[in-house]
Design an enzyme around this catalytic site. Structure first.
Site, short mmCIF file in Angstrom:
data_model
loop_
_atom_site.label_atom_id
_atom_site.label_comp_id
_atom_site.label_asym_id
_atom_site.label_seq_id
_atom_site.Cartn_x
_atom_site.Cartn_y
_atom_site.Cartn_z
N CYS A 3 0.85 -1.20 0.00
CA CYS A 3 0.00 0.00 0.00
C CYS A 3 0.88 1.25 0.00
O CYS A 3 1.71 1.44 0.90
CB CYS A 3 -0.93 0.00 1.22
SG CYS A 3 -1.86 1.55 1.40
N CYS A 6 0.47 3.43 3.15
CA CYS A 6 1.12 2.81 4.32
C CYS A 6 2.63 3.02 4.23
O CYS A 6 3.29 3.26 5.26
CB CYS A 6 0.78 1.33 4.42
SG CYS A 6 -0.88 1.01 5.08
N ASP A 29 -0.28 16.66 -1.68
CA ASP A 29 -0.48 15.81 -2.85
C ASP A 29 0.65 16.06 -3.86
O ASP A 29 1.03 17.19 -4.12
CB ASP A 29 -1.84 16.09 -3.49
CG ASP A 29 -2.28 14.99 -4.43
OD1 ASP A 29 -3.24 14.27 -4.09
OD2 ASP A 29 -1.65 14.82 -5.51
N ASN A 85 -12.71 10.14 -2.62
CA ASN A 85 -13.16 9.30 -3.72
C ASN A 85 -13.24 7.86 -3.23
O ASN A 85 -12.30 7.35 -2.62
CB ASN A 85 -12.17 9.40 -4.89
CG ASN A 85 -12.14 10.79 -5.49
OD1 ASN A 85 -13.17 11.44 -5.61
ND2 ASN A 85 -10.95 11.26 -5.85
N THR A 93 -7.83 5.99 -6.78
CA THR A 93 -6.63 5.33 -7.32
C THR A 93 -5.78 4.69 -6.23
O THR A 93 -5.05 3.75 -6.50
CB THR A 93 -5.77 6.32 -8.11
OG1 THR A 93 -5.39 7.41 -7.26
CG2 THR A 93 -6.52 6.85 -9.32
N HIS A 96 -6.28 3.30 0.10
CA HIS A 96 -6.09 3.62 1.53
C HIS A 96 -6.86 4.92 1.73
O HIS A 96 -6.54 5.93 1.08
CB HIS A 96 -4.60 3.78 1.84
CG HIS A 96 -4.27 4.07 3.28
ND1 HIS A 96 -3.34 3.34 4.00
CD2 HIS A 96 -4.71 5.03 4.13
CE1 HIS A 96 -3.23 3.83 5.23
NE2 HIS A 96 -4.05 4.87 5.33
N HIS A 98 -8.43 8.30 2.14
CA HIS A 98 -7.80 9.62 2.22
C HIS A 98 -8.83 10.70 1.94
O HIS A 98 -9.76 10.51 1.15
CB HIS A 98 -6.63 9.74 1.24
CG HIS A 98 -6.93 9.32 -0.16
ND1 HIS A 98 -7.00 8.00 -0.53
CD2 HIS A 98 -7.18 10.04 -1.28
CE1 HIS A 98 -7.27 7.92 -1.83
NE2 HIS A 98 -7.40 9.15 -2.31
P1 5GP Z 1 -7.51 9.39 -5.39
O1 5GP Z 1 -7.46 9.52 -6.90
O2 5GP Z 1 -7.30 7.96 -4.97
O3 5GP Z 1 -8.69 10.03 -4.76
O4 5GP Z 1 -6.29 10.25 -4.85
C1 5GP Z 1 -4.99 9.78 -4.78
C2 5GP Z 1 -4.11 10.98 -4.71
O5 5GP Z 1 -2.82 10.56 -4.30
C3 5GP Z 1 -3.93 11.69 -6.06
O6 5GP Z 1 -4.37 13.04 -5.94
C4 5GP Z 1 -2.43 11.59 -6.33
O7 5GP Z 1 -1.89 12.75 -6.93
C5 5GP Z 1 -1.86 11.35 -4.94
N1 5GP Z 1 -0.62 10.59 -4.94
C6 5GP Z 1 -0.37 9.44 -5.62
N2 5GP Z 1 0.88 9.00 -5.35
C7 5GP Z 1 1.43 9.89 -4.47
C8 5GP Z 1 2.70 9.98 -3.84
O8 5GP Z 1 3.59 9.13 -4.00
N3 5GP Z 1 2.90 11.03 -3.01
C9 5GP Z 1 1.95 11.99 -2.80
N4 5GP Z 1 2.28 13.00 -1.99
N5 5GP Z 1 0.74 11.94 -3.39
C10 5GP Z 1 0.48 10.91 -4.21
ZN ZN Z 2 -2.51 1.48 3.53
#
Ligand code: 5GP
Ligand code: ZN
Length: 112
Positions: A3, A6, A29, A85, A93, A96, A98
């Protein structure tokens, strides 16, 4: 378990931290969609909003109690959006839980 978030909590993947305590981590982000774009995550692995229940909802309450302070400390002064989301149709995406905090500019009126 493999993850990404994590790994960020463990520190094996670096992040720019905005806030941390025993229950949660807030970090910037990597691909910001607003001038301020912070993710707040529980340190306990919860996959999504779908997995929130009476056993873990105290962590969610603690996160929401802290979000105003995190937003203010990050310099947001005129309102912000909190988004989580959940699942494929919402384009989750990272599996975990958030909460995105988005602010620092007038945001789009439509959310979907
Ligand atoms: P989701 O699309 O799942 O709602 O949001 C996942 C978020 O995690 C995205 O906005 C993406 O830019 C962010 N993200 C993905 N990988 C990383 C990372 O390695 N570091 C940070 N700081 N943000 C990440
Ligand atoms: Zn996790």
């Amino acid at each position: 378990m493999d993850c990404l978030f994590c790994a960020i909590i463990e520190g094996t993947i670096p992040s720019k931290k905005a806030y941390e305590d025993d229950k949660m981590l807030a970090f910037y982000d990597i691909n910001p969609q607003a001038p301020v774009h912070i993710l707040v995550i529980p340190k306990k692995h919860i996959a999504s909003v779908d997995e929130v229940n009476s056993e873990n909802s105290d962590i969610i309450a603690a996160i929401f109690e802290k979000i105003p302070e995190i937003a203010k400390t990050a310099g947001i002064t005129n309102g912000y959006r909190v988004v989580s989301n959940c699942g494929d149709d919402a384009c989750q995406t990272v599996k975990h839980l958030h909460f995105h905090i988005l602010g620092g500019k007038p945001l789009a009126g439509e959310m979907a």
